[in-house]
Structure formats: C-alpha cells, structure tokens
Design a protein around this motif. Sequence first.
Motif, mmCIF file in Angstrom:
data_model
loop_
_atom_site.group_PDB
_atom_site.id
_atom_site.type_symbol
_atom_site.label_atom_id
_atom_site.label_comp_id
_atom_site.label_asym_id
_atom_site.label_seq_id
_atom_site.Cartn_x
_atom_site.Cartn_y
_atom_site.Cartn_z
ATOM 1 N N ASP A 199 5.278 2.303 11.721
ATOM 2 C CA ASP A 199 6.499 1.167 12.010
ATOM 3 C C ASP A 199 5.849 -0.014 11.855
ATOM 4 O O ASP A 199 6.647 -0.850 11.297
ATOM 5 C CB ASP A 199 7.095 1.286 13.537
ATOM 6 C CG ASP A 199 7.823 2.586 13.474
ATOM 7 O OD1 ASP A 199 7.977 3.313 12.528
ATOM 8 O OD2 ASP A 199 7.905 3.099 14.421
ATOM 9 N N THR A 200 4.682 -0.364 11.768
ATOM 10 C CA THR A 200 4.151 -1.836 11.502
ATOM 11 C C THR A 200 3.297 -1.729 10.238
ATOM 12 O O THR A 200 2.818 -2.686 9.786
ATOM 13 C CB THR A 200 3.063 -1.957 12.510
ATOM 14 O OG1 THR A 200 1.836 -1.250 12.404
ATOM 15 C CG2 THR A 200 3.595 -1.920 14.073
ATOM 16 N N GLN A 201 3.604 -0.912 9.308
ATOM 17 C CA GLN A 201 3.180 -0.777 8.067
ATOM 18 C C GLN A 201 1.607 -0.651 8.093
ATOM 19 O O GLN A 201 0.919 -1.007 6.898
ATOM 20 C CB GLN A 201 3.671 -1.894 7.309
ATOM 21 C CG GLN A 201 5.092 -1.685 6.749
ATOM 22 C CD GLN A 201 5.455 -0.534 6.153
ATOM 23 O OE1 GLN A 201 4.855 -0.287 5.013
ATOM 24 N NE2 GLN A 201 6.295 0.530 6.852
ATOM 25 N N THR A 202 0.970 -0.119 8.928
ATOM 26 C CA THR A 202 -0.367 0.258 9.053
ATOM 27 C C THR A 202 -0.677 1.871 8.558
ATOM 28 O O THR A 202 0.153 2.667 8.809
ATOM 29 C CB THR A 202 -0.759 0.216 10.496
ATOM 30 O OG1 THR A 202 -0.614 -1.168 11.155
ATOM 31 C CG2 THR A 202 -2.395 0.621 10.659
ATOM 32 N N ALA A 203 -1.393 1.880 7.431
ATOM 33 C CA ALA A 203 -1.714 2.944 7.071
ATOM 34 C C ALA A 203 -2.192 4.070 8.022
ATOM 35 O O ALA A 203 -3.176 3.704 8.653
ATOM 36 C CB ALA A 203 -2.676 2.923 5.739
ATOM 37 N N LEU A 204 -1.667 5.449 7.969
ATOM 38 C CA LEU A 204 -2.058 6.433 9.025
ATOM 39 C C LEU A 204 -3.387 7.438 8.387
ATOM 40 O O LEU A 204 -4.054 8.146 9.224
ATOM 41 C CB LEU A 204 -0.994 7.260 9.152
ATOM 42 C CG LEU A 204 0.442 6.628 9.505
ATOM 43 C CD1 LEU A 204 1.540 7.433 9.917
ATOM 44 C CD2 LEU A 204 -0.123 6.091 11.003
ATOM 45 N N TRP A 205 -3.671 6.876 7.123
ATOM 46 C CA TRP A 205 -4.835 7.781 6.552
ATOM 47 C C TRP A 205 -6.202 7.275 7.149
ATOM 48 O O TRP A 205 -6.250 6.174 7.397
ATOM 49 C CB TRP A 205 -4.951 8.235 5.306
ATOM 50 C CG TRP A 205 -5.167 6.981 4.472
ATOM 51 C CD1 TRP A 205 -6.404 6.252 4.116
ATOM 52 C CD2 TRP A 205 -3.896 6.067 3.825
ATOM 53 N NE1 TRP A 205 -5.942 5.075 3.510
ATOM 54 C CE2 TRP A 205 -4.532 4.981 3.164
ATOM 55 C CE3 TRP A 205 -2.778 5.956 3.873
ATOM 56 C CZ2 TRP A 205 -4.193 4.003 2.543
ATOM 57 C CZ3 TRP A 205 -1.908 5.073 3.094
ATOM 58 C CH2 TRP A 205 -2.582 4.071 2.356
#
Length: 253
Positions: A81-87
Amino acid sequence: MKAESILLAVAHICSYQQTRCLSCASGFYFQHDDALFLITNRHVVRDEANEHEPDRLEITLHPDPENLAITSLYSIPLYDDTQTALWRETADKSGTVDVVALPLDLAAFPQDSLYATFTPEDLPANLASIEVGESVRVVGYPLNFQDNLHNLPVMRHAIIASSFNLRFQGKGYFLTDSRLHRGSSGSPVVLRTSERVSGREDFPWMLLGVHSSRLDVSNRDEKEDERLNLFTAWYSDVLMTLTEDPEAPPVTA
C-alpha cells in the motif's frame, strides 16, 4: 499419467498493469526451509530502461492433481500500500543482478495445488565438476508457447558456452548456447544428475542458473551476420542470498 516433476516446478508468468497484460515470461518455485518463493528475472517485474512497470504478476496453478487440464490463476502483487516493492533483489560489484525472489503465501494457494520446487540441496556443490560444453536444459515458455491443454512448459537443449568456474567478464553469469526466445526470461537452467537427494528421487535436476537475456556484439552486420545465439544465465547461488533471511526488508521502489 503424471507429468515430470521438472515441468511442475516451472511457472507461467504474465505481468499486468491493473487489467492490461504487458508481457509473459517464465519463473520457477524455490523452497528455502519453510518459505516458498517465485524466482524470475528482475526485468520481468521492473525494467526502467524499457518503461516496463507492472503492478502485479499472474501465474497459472494446477489445483487438481488428478486432472492437469484444470487450472486456476493466482495474482501476486508487486507493491504494498505504500508502493514499496515486495520482491527481493540484490547487486554485486558489477551492478544489479537480474534475478528476483517473490515470497509466496502458501495459505492463499488453492488447496491441493500440484507443483514441485527446487531447494538449496539442488544447487551445485562443486563448480569445478561442471565443464564448458556441458549439455544442459532450459525449461520455460518461449514466445508464450506451451501445452495449452495441460498448461505445462517445454524444455530446450543448450550447452554451457563459457567457463563455468569463471564468471563471464567478471559478472555474475555464465553463457549458454541455444535457440531461445522472448518469454524464456526467468527459466531455470538445469543439469540432469545421477546424484539424487534423499526423499527427492523423482527430481534428478541440478539448478545451475536463471536464464536472463541474449548477449550479442555491437558491431554485428544484421544483413551479413547471424545472431550469436548466446545467452546469459545468472548463477543459482544468488538464490541463497535472496531467500536465506525470512525477515529481509522489501525493496524501496
């Protein structure tokens, strides 16, 4: 009839920006302890140079072990939701490594999904035992081609084209010589082995690398010269770096 385990370890990936499909590629499952990851190339999840910026991936699953013709789609968000990449990604002294690991939520998988996984035990223990010219296989979905009935990948033949003991031009990959195409990005490069891991006798494959991209010369005459048909494959030991810390922070986009 049961499909070979190596085919069930490879995932068909499509990248999306909301509802728009951007491209399709390949990937594979890697299990480290109790954590499961989807492995593919970084340029599949984000390629700034080509303005390729999907927000999710979609993979095809087999929820019915008795009938591989039945499939379901599983969506994997690439950002929170904070536009932080999850990879998870990493870099070496030469720059960004073109391999990422996406943590997968096993609880969200359809019950009884049929798949196989690579594990740390499938990585090569002795690099010196692998020679240039070795016959290897690349398993994936070239040009999005597949068994459309069972949604399974295809296997291509390749050979190791550079010294496996020396990182090509000092970078974290070796070269393969094969006929590969777009859509193969993220495919596992494997070597069939007679050294079976206990409890995994039906998985006789050593994971050497992750197929990435074509390598060519800048001065090739497109009218006179054929492509080199040489490709980069990132060494599989990078997977330990990407998956060994279960609390690794996500990527800042």
